[in-house]
Design a protein around this motif. Structure first.
Motif, PDB file in Angstrom:
ATOM      1  N   SER A 174       0.836  -1.211   0.000  1.00  0.00           N
ATOM      2  CA  SER A 174       0.000   0.000   0.000  1.00  0.00           C
ATOM      3  C   SER A 174       0.863   1.251   0.000  1.00  0.00           C
ATOM      4  CB  SER A 174      -0.919   0.004   1.228  1.00  0.00           C
ATOM      5  OG  SER A 174      -1.794  -1.098   1.202  1.00  0.00           O
ATOM      6  N   ALA A 175       1.940   1.233   0.806  1.00  0.00           N
ATOM      7  CA  ALA A 175       2.839   2.389   0.846  1.00  0.00           C
ATOM      8  C   ALA A 175       3.510   2.597  -0.507  1.00  0.00           C
ATOM      9  CB  ALA A 175       3.889   2.184   1.934  1.00  0.00           C
ATOM     10  N   ALA A 176       3.915   1.504  -1.158  1.00  0.00           N
ATOM     11  CA  ALA A 176       4.544   1.619  -2.476  1.00  0.00           C
ATOM     12  C   ALA A 176       3.565   2.161  -3.509  1.00  0.00           C
ATOM     13  CB  ALA A 176       5.093   0.261  -2.904  1.00  0.00           C
ATOM     14  N   SER A 177       2.294   1.742  -3.395  1.00  0.00           N
ATOM     15  CA  SER A 177       1.291   2.215  -4.354  1.00  0.00           C
ATOM     16  C   SER A 177       1.012   3.707  -4.200  1.00  0.00           C
ATOM     17  CB  SER A 177      -0.015   1.434  -4.181  1.00  0.00           C
ATOM     18  OG  SER A 177      -0.626   1.741  -2.936  1.00  0.00           O
ATOM     19  N   LEU A 178       1.368   4.264  -3.036  1.00  0.00           N
ATOM     20  CA  LEU A 178       1.185   5.699  -2.802  1.00  0.00           C
ATOM     21  C   LEU A 178       2.395   6.509  -3.246  1.00  0.00           C
ATOM     22  CD1 LEU A 178      -0.516   5.578   0.726  1.00  0.00           C
ATOM     23  CD2 LEU A 178      -1.596   6.037  -1.488  1.00  0.00           C
ATOM     24  N   GLY A 179       3.362   5.836  -3.855  1.00  0.00           N
ATOM     25  CA  GLY A 179       4.491   6.553  -4.429  1.00  0.00           C
ATOM     26  C   GLY A 179       5.775   6.505  -3.640  1.00  0.00           C
ATOM     27  N   LEU A 180       5.809   5.781  -2.522  1.00  0.00           N
ATOM     28  CA  LEU A 180       7.037   5.692  -1.732  1.00  0.00           C
ATOM     29  C   LEU A 180       8.011   4.725  -2.390  1.00  0.00           C
ATOM     30  CD1 LEU A 180       5.742   5.563   1.971  1.00  0.00           C
ATOM     31  CD2 LEU A 180       6.597   7.530   0.686  1.00  0.00           C
ATOM     32  N   GLY A 181       9.281   5.099  -2.421  1.00  0.00           N
ATOM     33  CA  GLY A 181      10.311   4.236  -2.966  1.00  0.00           C
ATOM     34  C   GLY A 181      10.689   3.140  -1.983  1.00  0.00           C
ATOM     35  N   TRP A 183      13.449   2.436  -0.269  1.00  0.00           N
ATOM     36  CA  TRP A 183      14.087   2.871   0.966  1.00  0.00           C
ATOM     37  C   TRP A 183      13.099   3.591   1.871  1.00  0.00           C
ATOM     38  CZ3 TRP A 183      18.275   0.617   2.315  1.00  0.00           C
ATOM     39  CH2 TRP A 183      19.208   0.188   1.357  1.00  0.00           C
ATOM     40  N   ALA A 184      12.230   4.401   1.288  1.00  0.00           N
ATOM     41  CA  ALA A 184      11.226   5.102   2.089  1.00  0.00           C
ATOM     42  C   ALA A 184      10.265   4.111   2.739  1.00  0.00           C
ATOM     43  CB  ALA A 184      10.456   6.102   1.220  1.00  0.00           C
ATOM     44  N   VAL A 185       9.892   3.062   1.999  1.00  0.00           N
ATOM     45  CA  VAL A 185       9.015   2.028   2.562  1.00  0.00           C
ATOM     46  C   VAL A 185       9.706   1.334   3.737  1.00  0.00           C
ATOM     47  CG1 VAL A 185       7.941  -0.204   2.106  1.00  0.00           C
ATOM     48  CG2 VAL A 185       7.736   1.639   0.425  1.00  0.00           C
ATOM     49  N   PRO A 192       9.545   0.773  11.644  1.00  0.00           N
ATOM     50  CA  PRO A 192       8.745   0.998  12.855  1.00  0.00           C
ATOM     51  C   PRO A 192       8.051  -0.268  13.364  1.00  0.00           C
ATOM     52  CG  PRO A 192       8.386   2.772  11.288  1.00  0.00           C
ATOM     53  CD  PRO A 192       9.175   1.716  10.573  1.00  0.00           C
ATOM     54  N   GLN A 193       7.693  -1.179  12.460  1.00  0.00           N
ATOM     55  CA  GLN A 193       7.032  -2.411  12.879  1.00  0.00           C
ATOM     56  C   GLN A 193       8.008  -3.423  13.495  1.00  0.00           C
ATOM     57  OE1 GLN A 193       3.497  -3.639  10.277  1.00  0.00           O
ATOM     58  NE2 GLN A 193       4.811  -2.601   8.817  1.00  0.00           N
ATOM     59  N   LEU A 194       9.286  -3.178  13.325  1.00  0.00           N
ATOM     60  CA  LEU A 194      10.306  -4.030  13.945  1.00  0.00           C
ATOM     61  C   LEU A 194      10.741  -3.490  15.302  1.00  0.00           C
ATOM     62  CD1 LEU A 194      12.640  -4.778  10.893  1.00  0.00           C
ATOM     63  CD2 LEU A 194      10.755  -6.165  11.781  1.00  0.00           C
ATOM     64  N   ARG A 195      10.050  -2.498  15.787  1.00  0.00           N
ATOM     65  CA  ARG A 195      10.484  -1.800  17.004  1.00  0.00           C
ATOM     66  C   ARG A 195      10.638  -2.745  18.186  1.00  0.00           C
ATOM     67  NH1 ARG A 195       7.423   3.580  19.322  1.00  0.00           N
ATOM     68  NH2 ARG A 195       8.797   4.005  21.102  1.00  0.00           N
TER      69      ARG A 195
END
Length: 531
Positions: A174-181, A183-185, A192-195
């Protein structure tokens, strides 16, 4: 569905449910289980009680004088610098390796998944021995950072890889579909989910750094643990050593509180029905070769170098180093202490696990927490506590096998507790209810149903305890009866005498015993991840 309203401190006498069936009765009174759990929790607080007592007995003025002195400042600086440098390096290696293995088109990723966990089979003091063999002038903080990073980064890699295996990749998609590359993903979505996994791994690395003795003593790098051991050997439980132990315990408690605080309150669980989406591996393309070379370098340095020098010293020593009258007693005693310690620890952990799963409450959580706090303390503190208590209270049991096994129980109880708790959670109590409704006695139904279903988890926990006992050094040095010879203590004795060829067989045997247990730990983490 019936609701069990019985409290943790009472037993159910067989009242009926709304449906007319008998309510589940425990195989032994819940009050008895609670009493056992309380006694175990009180027993586990002996090291903390020892530190508090010795601090008070020393007196405020003397304690302040011993704690706030240049030597303590030097040890504190060494410890802080070691932790500040090593933990981030372990996080980078652990999280980076896990991401390459779980989320990219890394060639041979299944092989690399096991290879990156393999260094955990090599005790840190064996790693230090190997690197000193390669570079005899090795010493100081940067040498400590090198050895500690190569020894402990799997403590971050394993939970990070398991957490990545649990994550639903639909969030990343979903994040990639919003235009995030890519590294940004990774930095804005995945990391953050590995916190929780990363903070937990960082805590384990930090606690190992505080507890490690052999690896740092071999390269002449002073830490609180090495200084306490020197004080003990020179003055036998002197006041200065006790005050150093109190500072070390304080640092451990700070780390525990920091880890709890860093978890935050965010939720990472996936909610909803349906199966998670299949992960789409990120193509490495021209990064494939650098990734392969990087993982090869890490594996060679962390696993290849220790194994190579152990084998090299064995070859150099010839057949004489395999004299059965020397290494066979050490092997047998190691197996004996490992098996007995693992069995006792698993049995002792059962009341706590039973309360946590079948009668959860704030009371059971508090009892469980007491064991985690104690197990986080370095082995040298637990060893000193048992030395002091046995000499002053029951001198007849000082330096007996029972005291050494008791120390192992306190140090490694959570390894059995976590597995038992998981096994009991997967053994539905409704099966016990069904067996009792067919006329089976509570104890009979418990043994035939619950214990049988819990046995694999108990065996896994016992295996992890066995692994820890095989590689334990400091508490064994302090508490073992006269004449005791384990693989770790014999390795340490010979390597301290610069008899590296004589020490090599003990190092190899420890690695061979640890390797299957390390693989079991890795497989358990993957099983939890649903893979």
């Amino acid at each position: 569905m019936t609701t069990d309203l019985s409290s943790p401190g009472t037993t159910d006498t067989g009242s009926t449910t709304a449906g007319g069936g008998k309510r589940l009765r425990p195989p032994f009174g819940v009050s008895a289980v609670s009493l056992l759990a309380v006694l175990i929790a009180l027993f586990s607080l002996i090291p903390l009680g020892y530190v508090a007592y010795m601090t008070v007995a020393t007196g405020w003025d003397t304690a302040v004088e011993l704690i706030f002195r240049p030597r303590v400042g030097e040890l504190l600086l060494n410890t802080v610098m070691l932790t500040v440098i090593t933990v981030p390096l372990c996080l980078v290696l652990g999280a980076g390796g896990a991401w390459l293995v779980e989320r990219t088109t890394l060639r041979g990723h299944r092989w690399w998944a096991v290879a990156l966990a393999a260094p955990l089979a090599i005790p840190a003091f064996v790693n230090s021995y190997s690197w000193v063999s390669a570079i005899p002038s090795l010493e100081g903080i940067w040498s400590g950072v090198l050895i500690a990073t190569l020894s402990y980064f799997p403590l971050v890699y394993i939970p990070a890889a398991a957490a990545l295996g649990r994550l639903d990749p639909a969030i990343e998609q979903s994040a990639a579909s919003l235009g995030l590359g890519p590294w940004a993903v990774f930095f804005r979505v995945v990391l953050p989910q590995l916190r929780i996994a990363l903070t937990g791994g960082a805590l384990l690395v930090s606690l190992h750094l505080l507890a490690e003795y052999g690896a740092f003593a071999m390269i002449r790098f002073d830490t609180f643990t090495t200084a306490i051991m020197v004080q003990f050997q020179s003055t036998f439980n002197g006041t200065a050593g006790n005050m150093l132990a109190s500072v070390l315990v304080f640092l451990c408690l700070i780390l525990l509180l920091a880890e709890v605080k860093s978890r935050g309150t965010a939720r990472y669980a996936r909610i909803g029905s349906g199966a998670p989406a299949k992960a789409t591996r990120l193509p490495l393309r021209h990064y494939q070769l650098p990734a392969q070379l990087s993982l090869t370098a890490v594996t060679v340095l962390a696993f290849g170098v220790p194994v190579w020098f152990v084998l090299r010293w064995i070859i150099a020593g010839g057949t004489e180093v395999w004299a059965a009258d020397e290494f066979l007693p050490a092997l047998l005693q190691t197996l004996m202490y490992g098996a007995v310690g693992a069995a006792v620890t698993t049995v002792v952990a059962f009341p706590m696990a039973y309360l946590a799963v079948r009668r959860p409450s704030g009371f059971s959580k508090l009892l469980e927490l007491s064991n985690y706090v104690t197990s986080s303390l370095p082995g040298i503190v637990v060893g000193l506590a048992f030395v002091t208590v046995t000499i002053r209270a029951v001198p007849g049991i000082y330096q007996t096998a029972g005291v050494l096994v008791a120390a192992y129980v306190l140090l490694f109880l959570p390894r059995a507790l976590v597995n038992l708790r998981s096994g009991l959670a997967q053994a539905p109590k409704e099966l016990d209810e069904a067996a009792q409704s067919l006329g089976k006695a509570p104890l009979t139904s418990f043994v035939r149903v619950t214990l049988r279903l819990t046995a694999p988890a108990a065996a896994g926990g016992a295996a992890l305890v066995f692994l820890a006992i095989v590689n334990e050094l400091t508490a064994t040095l302090l508490l073992s009866p006269n004449g005791t010879r384990t693989l770790a203590t014999e390795f340490w004795s010979k390597s301290s005498e610069i008899d590296y060829s004589g020490a090599a067989p003990y190092a190899l045997l420890m690695i061979l015993l640890s390797a299957p247990m390390t693989y079991l730990l890795f497989q358990q983490s993957k099983k939890v991840a649903g893979q």
